[in-house]
Design a protein around this motif. Structure first.
Motif, PDB file in Angstrom:
ATOM      1  N   ARG A 270      59.546  49.841  37.408  1.00  0.00           N
ATOM      2  CA  ARG A 270      58.175  49.705  37.892  1.00  0.00           C
ATOM      3  C   ARG A 270      58.081  48.539  38.872  1.00  0.00           C
ATOM      4  O   ARG A 270      58.619  47.459  38.622  1.00  0.00           O
ATOM      5  N   HIS A 271      57.406  48.779  39.977  1.00  0.00           N
ATOM      6  CA  HIS A 271      57.214  47.737  40.988  1.00  0.00           C
ATOM      7  C   HIS A 271      55.750  47.755  41.420  1.00  0.00           C
ATOM      8  O   HIS A 271      55.315  48.621  42.175  1.00  0.00           O
TER       9      HIS A 271
ATOM     10  N   ARG B  26      56.654  50.374  23.889  1.00  0.00           N
ATOM     11  CA  ARG B  26      57.625  49.863  24.854  1.00  0.00           C
ATOM     12  C   ARG B  26      58.501  48.812  24.179  1.00  0.00           C
ATOM     13  O   ARG B  26      58.273  47.611  24.331  1.00  0.00           O
ATOM     14  N   PRO B  27      59.494  49.262  23.434  1.00  0.00           N
ATOM     15  CA  PRO B  27      60.311  48.301  22.693  1.00  0.00           C
ATOM     16  C   PRO B  27      61.183  47.426  23.578  1.00  0.00           C
ATOM     17  O   PRO B  27      61.595  46.348  23.149  1.00  0.00           O
ATOM     18  N   VAL B  28      61.481  47.878  24.786  1.00  0.00           N
ATOM     19  CA  VAL B  28      62.328  47.103  25.692  1.00  0.00           C
ATOM     20  C   VAL B  28      61.599  46.915  27.020  1.00  0.00           C
ATOM     21  O   VAL B  28      61.194  47.889  27.649  1.00  0.00           O
ATOM     22  N   SER B  29      61.407  45.655  27.418  1.00  0.00           N
ATOM     23  CA  SER B  29      60.811  45.335  28.720  1.00  0.00           C
ATOM     24  C   SER B  29      61.659  44.249  29.365  1.00  0.00           C
ATOM     25  O   SER B  29      61.887  43.195  28.762  1.00  0.00           O
ATOM     26  N   LEU B  30      62.124  44.504  30.592  1.00  0.00           N
ATOM     27  CA  LEU B  30      63.007  43.578  31.286  1.00  0.00           C
ATOM     28  C   LEU B  30      62.346  43.042  32.543  1.00  0.00           C
ATOM     29  O   LEU B  30      61.657  43.774  33.258  1.00  0.00           O
ATOM     30  N   GLU B  31      62.572  41.768  32.795  1.00  0.00           N
ATOM     31  CA  GLU B  31      62.059  41.151  34.008  1.00  0.00           C
ATOM     32  C   GLU B  31      62.995  41.446  35.181  1.00  0.00           C
ATOM     33  O   GLU B  31      63.983  42.170  35.057  1.00  0.00           O
TER      34      GLU B  31
ATOM     35  N   SER C  60      56.944  53.706  40.922  1.00  0.00           N
ATOM     36  CA  SER C  60      57.612  53.834  39.634  1.00  0.00           C
ATOM     37  C   SER C  60      58.682  54.910  39.710  1.00  0.00           C
ATOM     38  O   SER C  60      58.421  56.027  40.171  1.00  0.00           O
ATOM     39  N   LEU C  61      59.886  54.566  39.238  1.00  0.00           N
ATOM     40  CA  LEU C  61      60.967  55.526  39.079  1.00  0.00           C
ATOM     41  C   LEU C  61      61.056  55.878  37.603  1.00  0.00           C
ATOM     42  O   LEU C  61      61.318  55.009  36.771  1.00  0.00           O
ATOM     43  N   VAL C  62      60.852  57.150  37.276  1.00  0.00           N
ATOM     44  CA  VAL C  62      60.756  57.572  35.884  1.00  0.00           C
ATOM     45  C   VAL C  62      61.917  58.502  35.552  1.00  0.00           C
ATOM     46  O   VAL C  62      62.224  59.438  36.300  1.00  0.00           O
ATOM     47  N   HIS C  63      62.556  58.236  34.406  1.00  0.00           N
ATOM     48  CA  HIS C  63      63.697  59.023  33.946  1.00  0.00           C
ATOM     49  C   HIS C  63      63.461  59.444  32.502  1.00  0.00           C
ATOM     50  O   HIS C  63      63.221  58.593  31.637  1.00  0.00           O
TER      51      HIS C  63
ATOM     52  N   PHE D 115      61.341  49.133  31.828  1.00  0.00           N
ATOM     53  CA  PHE D 115      61.036  49.234  30.416  1.00  0.00           C
ATOM     54  C   PHE D 115      61.479  50.592  29.871  1.00  0.00           C
ATOM     55  O   PHE D 115      61.614  51.567  30.603  1.00  0.00           O
ATOM     56  N   LEU D 116      61.752  50.601  28.558  1.00  0.00           N
ATOM     57  CA  LEU D 116      61.970  51.836  27.815  1.00  0.00           C
ATOM     58  C   LEU D 116      60.691  52.146  27.055  1.00  0.00           C
ATOM     59  O   LEU D 116      60.058  51.244  26.495  1.00  0.00           O
TER      60      LEU D 116
END
Length: 305
Positions: free
Chosen positions: A64-65, A115-120, A50-53, A74-75
């Motif tokens: 996330r992988h 998590r209002p935004v989740s992208l594939e 996971s890369l967290v910002h 995701f946000l």
């Protein structure tokens, strides 16, 4: 004594009240890290990278992988800032690169919750490439309380180095995760006790996972048959099918003490189709899992027998 407030004062008090009772209310505008506070952190294991910002004032942006899956994004925010619905996603240049045109990525679904935004994968990869190119992915959506725009920007500063570390982490992930192999099954042809190459590949993935996850405390291997033939023969056949799977796991290094082998014959059919009942199921139980109080059927639910 009654207090009189002007219209402007009442509006200000209303905004303050929103901020008190609904964290994040009244904070419409842009959220994003600047040059001085933009950081990326890598959390790594063989199970997940996971890369967290941290996005100041908003929450977190996370690539996330998981093992056995592709990259996602995701946000995450504790505050309800954006109204549910369709938001805009663009990759734009930071303020210190004027004249560079933004690249629209598409619309994104803004949902309720933390998590209002989740992208594939596709959009997550576009975002990562934009960051590598020195751009800033930005999600824009109307605020939930007055419709003014909320912009959440993901900073590219300090991303490149951590992304290279992420790539090394991803190369060493397990082939599967617990959700993919926690309940598995091996199908058999009529009267067969033999494993196919595909079966062995799947069992190899299970072995790799078991070698890495020390929280697995039990592996249930349950053999089943169809209802063709005598019950005595079916019981023996289901035992052989369970043993061939259990022996394969043991021969690949799984601790025999972890494995519980059970044979059920034709006692627990899962379908009217005979082919779907000729199976051995494998279920991994980890520490803290609640014991299954169900029959030995389906993809590994097995407590009877």
């Amino acid at each position: 004594m009654a207090l009189a407030f002007s219209r402007k004062s009442r509006k200000l008090l209303g905004t303050l009240a929103l901020g008190i009772f609904f964290p994040g209310a009244g904070l419409a505008g842009s959220y994003g890290a600047g040059i001085s506070n933009s950081q990326w952190y890598l959390a790594e294991s063989v199970f997940e990278c996971s890369l967290v910002h941290e996005v100041p004032g908003y929450g977190r942006a996370v690539f996330r992988h998981r093992a056995g899956e592709s990259l996602s994004f995701f946000l995450e925010s504790e505050s309800r800032l954006m109204r549910p619905g369709r938001g805009a996603l663009v990759v734009e240049a930071p303020v210190w690169r004027p004249g560079v045109a933004p690249r629209p990525v598409g619309t994104v679904n803004i949902s309720e919750g933390r998590r209002p935004v989740s992208l594939e994968t596709r959009q997550a990869v576009v975002l990562a490439q934009g960051l590598l190119d020195g751009m800033r992915p930005t999600v824009t959506r109307a605020s939930w309380y007055d419709g003014s725009p909320v912009r959440v920007q993901v900073s590219n500063i300090n991303f490149n180095g951590q992304y290279q570390l992420y790539r090394s982490c991803a190369a060493n992930l397990l082939p599967v995760n617990i959700d993919q192999i926690g309940r598995s099954r091996v199908a058999f042809a009529s009267g067969s006790r033999n494993l196919s190459e595909a079966d062995m590949n799947m069992l190899d993935d299970i072995v790799a996972y078991l070698m890495a996850d020390t929280t697995v405390e039990r592996v249930f291997v349950d053999g089943h048959s169809d209802s063709v033939g005598s019950r005595i023969d079916n019981r023996a056949l289901s035992e052989d099918r369970a043993n061939v799977v259990a022996d394969y796991l043991k021969n690949r290094g799984v601790d025999p003490d972890l494995i519980t082998v059970r044979a059920h014959g034709d006692q627990y059919p899962v379908s009217r189709r005979a082919a779907e009942n000729r199976r051995t199921t494998i279920r991994l139980q980890r520490e803290g899992d609640r014991p299954e109080l169900q029959q030995a059927n389906g993809y590994g639910g097995a407590s009877a027998g």
